[in-house]
Design an enzyme around this catalytic site. Sequence first.
Site, PDB file in Angstrom:
ATOM      1  N   SER A 185      12.916  -3.765  -0.547  1.00  0.00           N
ATOM      2  CA  SER A 185      12.801  -2.342  -0.855  1.00  0.00           C
ATOM      3  C   SER A 185      13.523  -1.522   0.206  1.00  0.00           C
ATOM      4  O   SER A 185      13.584  -1.917   1.383  1.00  0.00           O
ATOM      5  CB  SER A 185      11.320  -1.967  -0.855  1.00  0.00           C
ATOM      6  OG  SER A 185      11.153  -0.578  -0.814  1.00  0.00           O
TER       7      SER A 185
ATOM      8  N   TYR B 275       2.437  -2.075   3.100  1.00  0.00           N
ATOM      9  CA  TYR B 275       3.344  -2.545   2.038  1.00  0.00           C
ATOM     10  C   TYR B 275       4.742  -2.792   2.608  1.00  0.00           C
ATOM     11  O   TYR B 275       5.337  -3.857   2.405  1.00  0.00           O
ATOM     12  CB  TYR B 275       3.399  -1.527   0.887  1.00  0.00           C
ATOM     13  CG  TYR B 275       4.531  -1.792  -0.067  1.00  0.00           C
ATOM     14  CD1 TYR B 275       4.500  -2.876  -0.939  1.00  0.00           C
ATOM     15  CD2 TYR B 275       5.677  -0.977  -0.082  1.00  0.00           C
ATOM     16  CE1 TYR B 275       5.557  -3.135  -1.801  1.00  0.00           C
ATOM     17  CE2 TYR B 275       6.729  -1.222  -0.937  1.00  0.00           C
ATOM     18  CZ  TYR B 275       6.670  -2.305  -1.801  1.00  0.00           C
ATOM     19  OH  TYR B 275       7.731  -2.565  -2.641  1.00  0.00           O
TER      20      TYR B 275
ATOM     21  N   LYS C  53       7.263  -6.337   3.151  1.00  0.00           N
ATOM     22  CA  LYS C  53       8.661  -6.555   2.731  1.00  0.00           C
ATOM     23  C   LYS C  53       9.512  -6.968   3.939  1.00  0.00           C
ATOM     24  O   LYS C  53      10.343  -7.878   3.859  1.00  0.00           O
ATOM     25  CB  LYS C  53       9.226  -5.287   2.091  1.00  0.00           C
ATOM     26  CG  LYS C  53       8.594  -4.938   0.750  1.00  0.00           C
ATOM     27  CD  LYS C  53       8.922  -5.974  -0.317  1.00  0.00           C
ATOM     28  CE  LYS C  53       8.167  -5.755  -1.595  1.00  0.00           C
ATOM     29  NZ  LYS C  53       8.223  -6.885  -2.521  1.00  0.00           N
TER      30      LYS C  53
HETATM   31  P1  NAD Z   1       4.993  -4.672 -11.112  1.00  0.00           P
HETATM   32  O1  NAD Z   1       3.637  -4.503 -10.511  1.00  0.00           O
HETATM   33  O2  NAD Z   1       5.235  -4.079 -12.450  1.00  0.00           O
HETATM   34  O3  NAD Z   1       5.380  -6.220 -11.160  1.00  0.00           O
HETATM   35  C1  NAD Z   1       4.916  -7.150 -10.213  1.00  0.00           C
HETATM   36  C2  NAD Z   1       4.296  -8.297 -10.970  1.00  0.00           C
HETATM   37  O4  NAD Z   1       3.823  -9.272 -10.042  1.00  0.00           O
HETATM   38  C3  NAD Z   1       3.103  -7.873 -11.833  1.00  0.00           C
HETATM   39  O5  NAD Z   1       3.288  -8.331 -13.150  1.00  0.00           O
HETATM   40  C4  NAD Z   1       1.898  -8.563 -11.164  1.00  0.00           C
HETATM   41  O6  NAD Z   1       0.917  -8.934 -12.114  1.00  0.00           O
HETATM   42  C5  NAD Z   1       2.573  -9.753 -10.493  1.00  0.00           C
HETATM   43  N1  NAD Z   1       1.880 -10.291  -9.323  1.00  0.00           N
HETATM   44  C6  NAD Z   1       1.413  -9.613  -8.251  1.00  0.00           C
HETATM   45  N2  NAD Z   1       0.870 -10.467  -7.363  1.00  0.00           N
HETATM   46  C7  NAD Z   1       1.001 -11.718  -7.878  1.00  0.00           C
HETATM   47  C8  NAD Z   1       0.637 -13.014  -7.447  1.00  0.00           C
HETATM   48  N3  NAD Z   1      -0.011 -13.204  -6.289  1.00  0.00           N
HETATM   49  N4  NAD Z   1       0.936 -14.080  -8.215  1.00  0.00           N
HETATM   50  C9  NAD Z   1       1.565 -13.900  -9.393  1.00  0.00           C
HETATM   51  N5  NAD Z   1       1.930 -12.697  -9.877  1.00  0.00           N
HETATM   52  C10 NAD Z   1       1.649 -11.618  -9.117  1.00  0.00           C
HETATM   53  O7  NAD Z   1       6.052  -4.109 -10.052  1.00  0.00           O
HETATM   54  P2  NAD Z   1       7.610  -3.866 -10.188  1.00  0.00           P
HETATM   55  O8  NAD Z   1       7.847  -2.408 -10.079  1.00  0.00           O
HETATM   56  O9  NAD Z   1       8.169  -4.623 -11.324  1.00  0.00           O
HETATM   57  O10 NAD Z   1       8.099  -4.493  -8.802  1.00  0.00           O
HETATM   58  C11 NAD Z   1       8.563  -5.818  -8.696  1.00  0.00           C
HETATM   59  C12 NAD Z   1       8.885  -6.116  -7.248  1.00  0.00           C
HETATM   60  O11 NAD Z   1       9.837  -5.155  -6.775  1.00  0.00           O
HETATM   61  C13 NAD Z   1       7.689  -6.023  -6.299  1.00  0.00           C
HETATM   62  O12 NAD Z   1       7.799  -7.042  -5.344  1.00  0.00           O
HETATM   63  C14 NAD Z   1       7.871  -4.661  -5.648  1.00  0.00           C
HETATM   64  O13 NAD Z   1       7.287  -4.619  -4.365  1.00  0.00           O
HETATM   65  C15 NAD Z   1       9.381  -4.555  -5.581  1.00  0.00           C
HETATM   66  N6  NAD Z   1       9.859  -3.166  -5.518  1.00  0.00           N
HETATM   67  C16 NAD Z   1       9.484  -2.281  -6.500  1.00  0.00           C
HETATM   68  C17 NAD Z   1       9.895  -0.954  -6.410  1.00  0.00           C
HETATM   69  C18 NAD Z   1       9.475   0.054  -7.447  1.00  0.00           C
HETATM   70  O14 NAD Z   1       9.552   1.258  -7.175  1.00  0.00           O
HETATM   71  N7  NAD Z   1       9.036  -0.357  -8.641  1.00  0.00           N
HETATM   72  C19 NAD Z   1      10.709  -0.538  -5.341  1.00  0.00           C
HETATM   73  C20 NAD Z   1      11.098  -1.476  -4.380  1.00  0.00           C
HETATM   74  C21 NAD Z   1      10.658  -2.791  -4.488  1.00  0.00           C
HETATM   75  N1  UFG Z   2       6.623  13.045  -5.658  1.00  0.00           N
HETATM   76  C1  UFG Z   2       6.002  14.234  -6.004  1.00  0.00           C
HETATM   77  N2  UFG Z   2       4.882  14.156  -6.775  1.00  0.00           N
HETATM   78  C2  UFG Z   2       4.371  12.977  -7.237  1.00  0.00           C
HETATM   79  C3  UFG Z   2       5.034  11.790  -6.890  1.00  0.00           C
HETATM   80  C4  UFG Z   2       6.153  11.859  -6.091  1.00  0.00           C
HETATM   81  O1  UFG Z   2       6.425  15.316  -5.603  1.00  0.00           O
HETATM   82  O2  UFG Z   2       3.344  12.983  -7.941  1.00  0.00           O
HETATM   83  C5  UFG Z   2       7.868  13.104  -4.845  1.00  0.00           C
HETATM   84  C6  UFG Z   2       7.764  12.386  -3.507  1.00  0.00           C
HETATM   85  O3  UFG Z   2       7.282  13.253  -2.509  1.00  0.00           O
HETATM   86  C7  UFG Z   2       9.216  11.942  -3.292  1.00  0.00           C
HETATM   87  C8  UFG Z   2       9.743  11.689  -4.702  1.00  0.00           C
HETATM   88  O4  UFG Z   2       8.867  12.418  -5.565  1.00  0.00           O
HETATM   89  O5  UFG Z   2       9.959  13.004  -2.720  1.00  0.00           O
HETATM   90  C9  UFG Z   2       9.737  10.242  -5.103  1.00  0.00           C
HETATM   91  O6  UFG Z   2       8.425   9.696  -4.884  1.00  0.00           O
HETATM   92  P1  UFG Z   2       8.003   8.256  -5.452  1.00  0.00           P
HETATM   93  O7  UFG Z   2       6.568   8.072  -5.108  1.00  0.00           O
HETATM   94  O8  UFG Z   2       8.392   8.134  -6.880  1.00  0.00           O
HETATM   95  O9  UFG Z   2       8.944   7.262  -4.646  1.00  0.00           O
HETATM   96  P2  UFG Z   2       9.075   7.019  -3.077  1.00  0.00           P
HETATM   97  O10 UFG Z   2      10.497   7.251  -2.731  1.00  0.00           O
HETATM   98  O11 UFG Z   2       8.062   7.744  -2.313  1.00  0.00           O
HETATM   99  O12 UFG Z   2       8.688   5.474  -2.967  1.00  0.00           O
HETATM  100  C10 UFG Z   2       9.500   4.474  -3.577  1.00  0.00           C
HETATM  101  C11 UFG Z   2       8.636   3.271  -3.978  1.00  0.00           C
HETATM  102  C12 UFG Z   2       8.050   2.609  -2.751  1.00  0.00           C
HETATM  103  C13 UFG Z   2       9.138   2.289  -1.787  1.00  0.00           C
HETATM  104  C14 UFG Z   2       9.960   3.515  -1.470  1.00  0.00           C
HETATM  105  C15 UFG Z   2      11.111   3.111  -0.582  1.00  0.00           C
HETATM  106  O13 UFG Z   2       7.572   3.686  -4.818  1.00  0.00           O
HETATM  107  O14 UFG Z   2       7.453   1.391  -3.157  1.00  0.00           O
HETATM  108  O15 UFG Z   2      10.472   4.083  -2.678  1.00  0.00           O
HETATM  109  O16 UFG Z   2      12.215   3.856  -0.699  1.00  0.00           O
HETATM  110  F1  UFG Z   2       8.564   1.819  -0.642  1.00  0.00           F
END
Ligand code: NAD
Ligand code: UFG
Length: 336
Positions: A124, A148, A152
Amino acid sequence: MSLLVTGGTGYIGSHTVVELIEKGHEVVIVDNLSNSSTRVLSRIEALTGVFPTFIQADICDAKAMSDVFSQHDIEAVIHFAGLKAVGESNEIPLSYYQNNVSGSITLFEIMAKFNVKKLVFSSSATVYGENNISPLDESMATSATNPYGQTKLMIENILMDLAKSDTKWSIACLRYFNPIGAHASGTMGENPNGIPNNLLPYVAQVAVGRLAQLNVFGDDYDTPDGTGVRDYIHVVDLALGHIKAVEALNDLQGCQPINLGTGNGTSVLEIVKSFKAISGKDIPYAIVPRRVGDIATVFANADKALTLLNWKAVRDLNTMIEDTWRWQSQNPNGFE
Ligand code: NAD
Ligand code: UFG
């Protein structure tokens, strides 16, 4: 290629599985369903004609994971499984370290045992911490401000050490910026449990009438309109980045951190304005104090992905919002 996809029923995993199957790869999904549902599997089948092999298991369960590798011929792993809510990670840090870090170590040990040493890991942009100035590039110092983010960073460091210890490992740590959007069909998208933490699912639920109003966290940042700026990337572009990464593993040296972002920044109020125009719905909002831990501006330098993977994001912000709205309006209660 025959691939294990951990977390493959989740948001990013499910979109990646569709693209993998469409490119002719064979997929085995492992997920413990802690944040997803098997309902997505029939949606994948409807889109691709293939009902993917699904095993309900936890990556922390060494016996179950060993069985997966002994029963399936796996060449490489895309590792999405993990807990991902920043706020929750402050409340239950041990669960985050256990699930994300211990679970990943268990997975990597079993991969090593079965001599599977090709890995794409979901990292991330959070690993850039709060002190770097955007555009963020992979040479910058890393740090973490919450459990979190620590998980990572720890997993990235573990993978760096692993790749140094044994040159047979080939690893891409993909640092995602802000994934949004949904499959263009409107049949698959993000399906958060409870009240969404992230901006786009929150805005979408306001537009569809599930939530009354958006709270905008601060309008006094040093940005053009005072609200936070992020690099939003379409989930299908992100999925395609994983395919490029997995196909490039043969040529990658060691463990490579690689940004997956667009290189463009968009503010919260710009998102609200576009969502309103595209959905035709009002998005009432209130300006509230800043959210603890948020920073003003985060966007990627995406050059390394182009050089190493021949990948760049092509879907623009309007497409991201149109696809989010199609998914949300056609499935107001997600997969239920
Ligand atoms: P998500 O929660 O939709 O998907 C993650 C999946 O992993 C889920 O289906 C959950 O059931 C499964 N899971 C969690 N722990 C587990 C375990 N111990 N064993 C087996 N399955 C398990 O999330 P996502 O948005 O698809 O994110 C996927 C990956 O990308 C995650 O590692 C997350 O940290 C990373 N990531 C997501 C974002 C974002 O904004 N969505 C940003 C940066 C990184
Ligand atoms: N925001 C609002 N209101 C809300 C939610 C978000 O104003 O209800 C704003 C936040 O302050 C930020 C922007 O919208 O300025 C984006 O916020 P998000 O929560 O959608 O995303 P973030 O950038 O805070 O976080 C995301 C992922 C994290 C990751 C991070 C790293 O959710 O998992 O990017 O870049 F760690």
